[in-house]
Design a protein around this motif. Structure first.
Motif, short mmCIF file in Angstrom:
data_model
loop_
_atom_site.label_atom_id
_atom_site.label_comp_id
_atom_site.label_asym_id
_atom_site.label_seq_id
_atom_site.Cartn_x
_atom_site.Cartn_y
_atom_site.Cartn_z
N VAL A 10 43.04 18.89 47.91
CA VAL A 10 43.24 20.22 48.51
C VAL A 10 42.03 21.10 48.23
O VAL A 10 41.58 21.23 47.09
N SER A 11 41.49 21.71 49.28
CA SER A 11 40.37 22.64 49.16
C SER A 11 40.69 23.93 49.89
O SER A 11 41.41 23.94 50.90
N LYS A 12 40.14 25.04 49.37
CA LYS A 12 40.36 26.35 49.98
C LYS A 12 39.16 27.23 49.69
O LYS A 12 38.72 27.34 48.53
N THR A 13 38.62 27.85 50.73
CA THR A 13 37.49 28.77 50.55
C THR A 13 37.86 30.15 51.08
O THR A 13 38.72 30.30 51.95
N PHE A 14 37.20 31.17 50.50
CA PHE A 14 37.33 32.54 50.96
C PHE A 14 35.93 33.10 51.22
O PHE A 14 34.95 32.63 50.64
N GLY A 19 29.88 38.62 51.72
CA GLY A 19 29.56 37.60 52.71
C GLY A 19 29.41 36.21 52.14
O GLY A 19 29.26 35.23 52.88
N ASP A 20 29.46 36.07 50.80
CA ASP A 20 29.32 34.76 50.17
C ASP A 20 30.61 33.95 50.35
O ASP A 20 31.71 34.50 50.39
N ILE A 21 30.46 32.65 50.44
CA ILE A 21 31.60 31.74 50.51
C ILE A 21 32.03 31.37 49.10
O ILE A 21 31.23 30.87 48.30
N VAL A 22 33.29 31.64 48.77
CA VAL A 22 33.84 31.33 47.46
C VAL A 22 34.76 30.13 47.58
O VAL A 22 35.72 30.15 48.37
N ARG A 23 34.48 29.07 46.83
CA ARG A 23 35.33 27.87 46.86
C ARG A 23 36.42 28.04 45.80
O ARG A 23 36.21 27.75 44.62
N ALA A 24 37.57 28.54 46.23
CA ALA A 24 38.66 28.81 45.29
C ALA A 24 39.31 27.54 44.78
O ALA A 24 39.72 27.46 43.62
N LEU A 25 39.44 26.54 45.66
CA LEU A 25 39.97 25.23 45.28
C LEU A 25 39.00 24.17 45.80
O LEU A 25 38.62 24.20 46.97
N LEU A 51 46.09 28.08 43.99
CA LEU A 51 46.78 26.79 44.08
C LEU A 51 48.28 26.99 44.23
O LEU A 51 48.93 26.35 45.06
N LEU A 52 48.84 27.91 43.44
CA LEU A 52 50.27 28.19 43.53
C LEU A 52 50.63 28.74 44.92
O LEU A 52 51.64 28.35 45.51
N ARG A 53 49.78 29.60 45.44
CA ARG A 53 50.05 30.22 46.75
C ARG A 53 49.96 29.21 47.89
O ARG A 53 50.65 29.35 48.90
N THR A 54 49.11 28.19 47.75
CA THR A 54 49.08 27.16 48.79
C THR A 54 50.36 26.35 48.79
O THR A 54 50.83 25.92 49.86
N ILE A 55 50.93 26.12 47.63
CA ILE A 55 52.21 25.39 47.56
C ILE A 55 53.32 26.23 48.20
O ILE A 55 54.16 25.71 48.94
N ALA A 56 53.30 27.54 47.92
CA ALA A 56 54.32 28.44 48.46
C ALA A 56 54.15 28.68 49.96
O ALA A 56 55.09 29.12 50.63
N GLY A 57 52.94 28.43 50.49
CA GLY A 57 52.67 28.71 51.89
C GLY A 57 52.11 30.09 52.13
O GLY A 57 51.99 30.54 53.27
N LEU A 58 51.76 30.81 51.05
CA LEU A 58 51.18 32.14 51.18
C LEU A 58 49.69 32.07 51.48
O LEU A 58 49.07 33.08 51.83
N GLU A 59 49.09 30.90 51.30
CA GLU A 59 47.71 30.62 51.69
C GLU A 59 47.68 29.27 52.40
O GLU A 59 48.37 28.33 51.99
N ASN A 60 46.89 29.17 53.46
CA ASN A 60 46.70 27.90 54.15
C ASN A 60 45.57 27.12 53.49
O ASN A 60 44.59 27.71 53.02
N VAL A 61 45.68 25.80 53.46
CA VAL A 61 44.61 24.98 52.90
C VAL A 61 43.57 24.72 53.98
O VAL A 61 43.88 24.65 55.18
N ASP A 62 42.31 24.59 53.57
CA ASP A 62 41.26 24.22 54.51
C ASP A 62 41.26 22.72 54.78
O ASP A 62 40.98 22.27 55.90
N SER A 63 41.57 21.94 53.75
CA SER A 63 41.65 20.49 53.88
C SER A 63 42.55 19.95 52.78
O SER A 63 42.83 20.63 51.80
N GLY A 64 42.98 18.71 52.96
CA GLY A 64 43.89 18.11 51.99
C GLY A 64 45.33 18.19 52.46
O GLY A 64 45.64 18.75 53.51
#
Length: 357
Positions: A10-14, A19-25, A51-64
């Protein structure tokens, strides 16, 4: 597919305001058994809440992919996921009684009234608040409100409960009481808890396993004892509890020299192989302060620089020379040295770890 939770790559960026890309996961994989208490631990910004929010569905994953009890979770709407979340803020409805707060989710699903009454009574009994059904949140303490939030989250019988630093707003004594309550409730319900915290002691007290995160990656996962006694990296050793990290030089014959004083052979230290140590840019010996003792026939010599009385223990800071210091925890009843005294320190090699990363 096995029961429980599976996260795969699982990966997630913001995008930051600058303007910088932050790789949160960053390529996170994790398994949580269906009745397990797993703690996500790490410093602020490490990715644990994301990570917790991706499980809950409060954040979408970019991949995985995320699976729960054999079903694909990351492609499922949040309200259809068999998980519930408890936040630090409790988020109780102030104008509803305790029983109505607990019943709210069941009422939204239009469950039969008799079923709702039975479930609310069951949840009140579970969190030991049976006599508080008619009170409002304002008439309850912080710890009681937290238990109401737990009861509301558990009333719908989710497959998994997600907890985002739920004890952070409580004082130390109440937080420890609630830790005991959480363990009891998790054992009683038999469902998986995934708990986010940045508190090392809290993680050690609660988790069946702890996943330590740093910079969006899980750097080590294991039981509390494994994480504490056998840290895999300098980051884990330094972040979990208090640790001395002493510089080590390595000789071709397998001899290690610790802090310029103590010579021992690599074979007597642990499970790290010689090739790893020989090719490392830097090598450290990790040892907990409580594993260092004052002994006339010690391995290291220094001068007491500081002392701090902590009740049961006395914290000593020993100056080893060359800008190096080591911390020691000594039983207060055995305390016999003062600032300026020369001391000799003994360390059992089996209580140390050699770290190269």
């Amino acid at each position: 597919m096995a029961e429980g939770l599976q996260l795969r790559n699982v990966s997630k960026t913001f995008t930051a305001p600058e303007g910088d890309i932050v790789r949160a996961l960053d390529d996170v994989s994790l398994d949580v058994a269906s009745n397990e208490f797993v703690v996500l631990l790490g410093p602020s910004g490490c990715g644990k809440t994301t990570l917790l929010r991706t499980i809950a569905g409060l954040e979408n994953v970019d991949s995985g992919e995320i699976h729960l009890d054999g079903e694909r979770l990351d492609e499922t709407a949040p309200f259809r996921r068999a998980v519930n979340t408890v936040f630090q803020s409790y988020a109780l409805f102030p104008f509803l009684t305790v029983e109505r707060n607990i019943a709210f989710g069941l009422e939204m699903e239009k469950r039969p009234r008799a079923e709702i009454r039975e479930r609310v009574a069951e949840m009140l009994d579970l969190v030991e608040l049976s006599g508080f059904a008619k009170r409002t949140p304002a008439q309850m303490s912080g710890g009681q409100q937290q238990r109401v939030a737990l009861a509301r989250a558990l009333a719908k019988r989710p497959s998994m409960l997600l907890l985002d630093e739920p004890l952070g707003a409580l004082d130390l004594k109440l937080r420890r009481q609630m830790q005991t309550e959480l363990k009891r409730i998790q054992r009683s319900t038999g469902i998986a808890f995934v708990f986010v915290t940045h508190g090392q002691e809290e993680a050690l007290a609660l988790g069946d396993r702890i996943a330590v995160l740093n910079a969006g990656r899980i750097v080590q996962i294991g039981t509390p004892q494994e994480i504490y006694e056998a840290p895999a990296t300098r980051f884990v050793a330094d972040f979990i509890g208090e640790t001395n990290l002493l510089p080590v030089t390595y000789d071709a014959d397998g001899t290690l020299t610790v802090a310029g004083q103590w010579k021992l052979h690599l074979a007597g230290v642990g499970d790290i192989d010689e090739a790893t140590v020989a090719t490392a840019d830097s090598v450290s010996l990790a040892v907990r302060p409580e594993r260092v003792s004052l002994h006339p026939d010690g391995h290291l010599r220094g001068v007491v620089a500081e002392t701090a009385y902590l009740g049961a223990d006395v914290h000593l800071t020993i100056d080893l020379g060359n800008g190096l210091r080591i911390n020691v925890r000594e039983d207060a009843q055995d305390h016999s040295v003062d600032v300026g005294d020369s001391v000799s320190l003994r360390i059992e090699p089996r209580h140390t770890r050699i770290l190269t990363s």
